[in-house]
Design an enzyme around this catalytic site. Structure first.
Site, PDB file in Angstrom:
ATOM      1  N   LYS A 182     -13.620  -8.928 -38.682  1.00  0.00           N
ATOM      2  CA  LYS A 182     -13.029 -10.026 -37.914  1.00  0.00           C
ATOM      3  C   LYS A 182     -12.087 -10.847 -38.784  1.00  0.00           C
ATOM      4  CE  LYS A 182     -16.385 -10.053 -34.223  1.00  0.00           C
ATOM      5  NZ  LYS A 182     -17.429 -10.754 -33.452  1.00  0.00           N
ATOM      6  N   ARG A 184     -23.587  -5.212 -36.077  1.00  0.00           N
ATOM      7  CA  ARG A 184     -22.586  -4.401 -35.371  1.00  0.00           C
ATOM      8  C   ARG A 184     -21.404  -4.214 -36.312  1.00  0.00           C
ATOM      9  NH1 ARG A 184     -17.992  -5.235 -32.221  1.00  0.00           N
ATOM     10  NH2 ARG A 184     -17.755  -3.847 -30.419  1.00  0.00           N
TER      11      ARG A 184
END
Length: 280
Positions: A209, A249
């Site tokens: 991210k 994840r």
């Protein structure tokens, strides 16, 4: 139980980290098998990008992207999570063999989602969410991001239980990168232990991210390489494992699986006294 590794499989042309790479169904299926071989316990299949500024695809297209890939990988014995905000897509994926619903909107985007989870009795991930990121520059204010995320997730848990979802089938996700800036994300990671207030399992989804890219390449986050972002993600995975996360994840299962094993081994051999994870 060891922290589970959830491998990311984006069947999209526009996801933030690997959009288009696995858009072809045969390529997606092959990559799902690669993720499993690399250490992923769960394959998280999504057909709609949730990156900031992404435009939603219609339901028929999402179904076309997701269901055949779910069917093939489930048939190969993989444990499948379907990453969707649509109840109909979740139901079709479950019919095709999916085992978990991963709803980044926690049932807010499609109220029918909670009914699907209740009726099918599959686990559902409820992520902290404050709305669609259709504006890339969308920002949100927090006075205490950890406390507010916990409170808002608690509200969604209550709504899900009222809709008939078994509390044991709920998994919570702090929503790193969703309606949060880099400082919010780092504060949430530093406060992961606070999420033990929930009896529900915890999923941590930090992989690749933007806040990680900004750490790797502060001058130009767009120049951060996948390898460096995956290395940073693996460190976060280790901290998440130490904090008791049920799963992480990630795009690179091998690195995070090893990092989690290291963290768990340290925890298993820790004696009395200060935590070896205490940095101050």
């Amino acid at each position: 139980m060891p922290t589970q590794i959830m491998g990311v499989l984006n069947v999209t042309p526009d996801s933030f980290s690997d959009g288009g790479r696995w858009f072809d169904q045969s390529a997606a299926i092959a990559h799902g098998l690669e993720l499993r071989a690399a250490g992923a316990d769960i394959i998280d299949i999504g057909g709609e990008s949730t990156r900031p500024g992404a435009v939603r695809v219609d339901e028929a297209e999402e179904l076309r992207r997701v269901v055949p890939v779910v069917r093939e990988l489930a048939g190969a014995g993989a444990l499948i999570s379907v990453d969707t905000m649509r109840a109909r897509v979740a139901a079709a994926a479950i019919d095709a063999g999916a085992h978990i619903i991963n709803d980044v909107s926690a049932g807010l985007s499609d109220p029918g989602m909670l009914s699907v989870a209740a009726e099918t009795r599959v686990p559902i991930v409820l992520m902290h969410w404050r709305g669609y990121l259709d504006r890339a520059d969308a920002t949100f204010h927090y006075d205490d991001v950890v406390a507010e995320v916990i409170a808002e997730l608690g509200d969604r848990i209550d709504v899900a239980v009222s809709a008939g979802v078994d509390p044991a089938d709920i998994i919570v996700d702090p929503g790193l990168g969703f309606s949060k800036n880099a400082e919010h994300n780092w504060q949430l990671l530093a406060g992961l232990h606070a999420f033990t207030v929930f009896p529900q399992r915890l999923l941590v989804a930090a992989s690749r991210k933007r806040f990680i890219a900004s750490l790797v390449s502060p001058e130009d986050p767009g120049q951060a390489g996948e390898h460096e972002k995956d290395e940073a993600t693996a460190v976060i995975s280790a901290f998440a494992a130490q904090a008791g996360a049920w799963a992480v994840r990630v795009h690179d299962p091998a690195a995070s699986a090893l990092a989690c094993r290291v963290a768990e081994s340290i925890a298993d051999h820790s004696g009395p006294g200060p935590s070896p994870w205490s940095l101050r």
